[in-house]
Design a protein around this motif. Structure first.
Motif, PDB file in Angstrom:
ATOM      1  N   SER A  58      35.353  43.942  34.021  1.00 22.17           N
ATOM      2  CA  SER A  58      35.666  42.544  33.542  1.00 22.17           C
ATOM      3  C   SER A  58      36.211  42.499  32.222  1.00 22.17           C
ATOM      4  O   SER A  58      37.059  41.652  31.616  1.00 22.17           O
ATOM      5  CB  SER A  58      34.572  41.702  33.643  1.00 22.17           C
ATOM      6  OG  SER A  58      33.354  42.217  33.058  1.00 22.17           O
ATOM      7  N   GLU A  59      35.742  43.533  31.082  1.00 23.89           N
ATOM      8  CA  GLU A  59      36.108  43.393  29.943  1.00 23.89           C
ATOM      9  C   GLU A  59      37.528  43.788  29.595  1.00 23.89           C
ATOM     10  O   GLU A  59      38.395  43.464  28.648  1.00 23.89           O
ATOM     11  CB  GLU A  59      35.226  44.410  28.967  1.00 23.89           C
ATOM     12  CG  GLU A  59      33.954  44.214  29.005  1.00 23.89           C
ATOM     13  CD  GLU A  59      32.973  44.552  30.146  1.00 23.89           C
ATOM     14  OE1 GLU A  59      33.335  45.551  30.738  1.00 23.89           O
ATOM     15  OE2 GLU A  59      31.887  43.816  30.174  1.00 23.89           O
ATOM     16  N   THR A 101      42.212  40.154  32.500  1.00 25.73           N
ATOM     17  CA  THR A 101      42.678  38.942  31.999  1.00 25.73           C
ATOM     18  C   THR A 101      42.794  38.036  32.872  1.00 25.73           C
ATOM     19  O   THR A 101      43.676  38.250  33.713  1.00 25.73           O
ATOM     20  CB  THR A 101      44.201  39.306  31.377  1.00 25.73           C
ATOM     21  OG1 THR A 101      44.139  40.292  30.380  1.00 25.73           O
ATOM     22  CG2 THR A 101      45.073  38.152  30.405  1.00 25.73           C
ATOM     23  N   SER A 102      42.334  36.871  32.530  1.00 20.07           N
ATOM     24  CA  SER A 102      42.511  35.548  33.645  1.00 20.07           C
ATOM     25  C   SER A 102      43.865  34.987  33.594  1.00 20.07           C
ATOM     26  O   SER A 102      44.513  35.042  32.440  1.00 20.07           O
ATOM     27  CB  SER A 102      41.403  34.619  33.364  1.00 20.07           C
ATOM     28  OG  SER A 102      41.514  34.024  32.059  1.00 20.07           O
ATOM     29  N   ASN A 103      44.126  34.121  34.442  1.00 20.18           N
ATOM     30  CA  ASN A 103      45.552  33.412  34.532  1.00 20.18           C
ATOM     31  C   ASN A 103      45.228  32.421  33.287  1.00 20.18           C
ATOM     32  O   ASN A 103      46.238  31.876  32.435  1.00 20.18           O
ATOM     33  CB  ASN A 103      45.337  32.431  35.785  1.00 20.18           C
ATOM     34  CG  ASN A 103      45.749  33.227  36.978  1.00 20.18           C
ATOM     35  OD1 ASN A 103      46.415  34.615  36.771  1.00 20.18           O
ATOM     36  ND2 ASN A 103      45.833  33.039  38.087  1.00 20.18           N
ATOM     37  N   LYS A 104      43.956  31.894  33.032  1.00 17.09           N
ATOM     38  CA  LYS A 104      43.727  30.951  31.869  1.00 17.09           C
ATOM     39  C   LYS A 104      44.374  31.616  30.444  1.00 17.09           C
ATOM     40  O   LYS A 104      44.958  30.935  29.663  1.00 17.09           O
ATOM     41  CB  LYS A 104      42.487  30.490  31.698  1.00 17.09           C
ATOM     42  CG  LYS A 104      42.144  29.170  32.628  1.00 17.09           C
ATOM     43  CD  LYS A 104      40.637  28.898  32.378  1.00 17.09           C
ATOM     44  CE  LYS A 104      40.465  27.773  33.500  1.00 17.09           C
ATOM     45  NZ  LYS A 104      39.027  27.335  33.556  1.00 17.09           N
ATOM     46  N   GLN A 105      43.727  32.727  30.452  1.00 15.29           N
ATOM     47  CA  GLN A 105      44.507  33.756  29.145  1.00 15.29           C
ATOM     48  C   GLN A 105      45.799  33.718  28.950  1.00 15.29           C
ATOM     49  O   GLN A 105      46.325  33.825  27.931  1.00 15.29           O
ATOM     50  CB  GLN A 105      43.566  34.807  29.073  1.00 15.29           C
ATOM     51  CG  GLN A 105      41.879  34.776  28.806  1.00 15.29           C
ATOM     52  CD  GLN A 105      41.339  36.369  29.087  1.00 15.29           C
ATOM     53  OE1 GLN A 105      41.611  36.797  30.010  1.00 15.29           O
ATOM     54  NE2 GLN A 105      40.287  36.177  28.254  1.00 15.29           N
ATOM     55  N   ILE A 106      46.217  34.004  30.164  1.00 14.38           N
ATOM     56  CA  ILE A 106      47.803  34.219  30.115  1.00 14.38           C
ATOM     57  C   ILE A 106      48.505  32.990  29.692  1.00 14.38           C
ATOM     58  O   ILE A 106      49.490  32.931  28.903  1.00 14.38           O
ATOM     59  CB  ILE A 106      48.280  34.745  31.465  1.00 14.38           C
ATOM     60  CG1 ILE A 106      47.656  36.150  31.795  1.00 14.38           C
ATOM     61  CG2 ILE A 106      49.708  34.761  31.643  1.00 14.38           C
ATOM     62  CD1 ILE A 106      48.000  36.936  33.412  1.00 14.38           C
ATOM     63  N   SER A 134      47.430  30.698  28.073  1.00 16.78           N
ATOM     64  CA  SER A 134      47.218  30.041  26.649  1.00 16.78           C
ATOM     65  C   SER A 134      48.098  30.996  25.474  1.00 16.78           C
ATOM     66  O   SER A 134      47.958  30.766  24.500  1.00 16.78           O
ATOM     67  CB  SER A 134      45.829  30.153  26.309  1.00 16.78           C
ATOM     68  OG  SER A 134      45.400  31.570  26.290  1.00 16.78           O
ATOM     69  N   THR A 135      48.680  31.886  25.966  1.00 16.84           N
ATOM     70  CA  THR A 135      49.592  32.938  25.073  1.00 16.84           C
ATOM     71  C   THR A 135      50.850  32.358  24.655  1.00 16.84           C
ATOM     72  O   THR A 135      51.646  32.497  23.683  1.00 16.84           O
ATOM     73  CB  THR A 135      49.729  34.223  25.524  1.00 16.84           C
ATOM     74  OG1 THR A 135      50.803  34.004  26.802  1.00 16.84           O
ATOM     75  CG2 THR A 135      48.615  35.030  25.981  1.00 16.84           C
TER      76      THR A 135
END
Length: 199
Positions: free
Chosen positions: A175-176, A179-184, A186-187
């Motif tokens: 998990s570390e 990369t989640s879709n939300k993180q992508i 937000s870029t």
């Protein structure tokens, strides 16, 4: 007193040695080395003569010489000599008679005898100390070989573990590292930029 000779001093092989009398023979019997080959004229009163072989040599690598004609010479590795408390000083037996060889020496070869006599040296060696030094060196060599073996085994184990880790799937879905879709999202990169990064 022990007499030392060199079989072929020009090539540095074979130290030959023998005791002055039965008391020195007793010491030579007691403190011999595994590389020593014992010689004696069969059924005659004669000196105990030893040839010290080089590491890796065997009894088959040596040739014989003699001082008299028509004698049988018996020889065997030093480790085959047997000494019991009931035996006279200088007397020996054998652990395994199959390891004792006999060679018939038909004719004295003066050239060999003369060459040996030119190399004769008298010494009073500390045979016990020589034997202890050889034993100590052999123990140190065995310890070094054992350390090397353990080091190789540890390196092999570490390499095997590393290869197992590479081939396992357990590091793929951590998990570390994900990369989640939300993180992508937000870029603030465009969809085209994200596809290019992926490729």
């Amino acid at each position: 007193m022990v007499f030392y000779f060199k079989a072929r001093p020009e090539v540095g092989d074979y130290t030959i040695f023998m005791g002055l009398d039965k008391y020195e023979n007793e010491e030579l019997i007691k403190y011999g080395l595994p590389e020593d080959i014992w010689f004696h004229v069969d059924k005659m009163s004669s000196a105990h003569v030893y040839v010290r072989l080089q590491k890796g040599q065997t009894v088959d690598d040596i040739s014989e010489g003699n001082k008299v004609n028509n004698v049988d010479v018996v020889y065997t590795p030093w480790s085959n000599l047997k000494k019991t408390p009931s035996m006279d000083v200088g007397q020996v037996g054998f652990h395994n008679s199959k390891m004792v060889r006999t060679v018939r020496v038909e004719k004295r070869i003066n050239e060999i005898v003369n060459r040996l006599n030119k190399t004769k040296v008298e010494r009073k060696p500390d045979l016990k100390a020589e034997r202890e030094a050889v034993n100590s060196a052999e123990r140190a060599e065995r310890k070094q070989q054992l350390r090397e073996k353990k080091r190789r085994e540890e390196l092999q184990r570490l390499e095997k573990d590393r290869q197992s880790e590479i081939l396992s799937y357990k590091g793929l879905m951590v998990s570390e590292k994900m990369t989640s879709n939300k993180q992508i999202a937000s870029t603030s990169k465009s969809l085209q930029e994200l596809e290019e990064d992926f490729m």
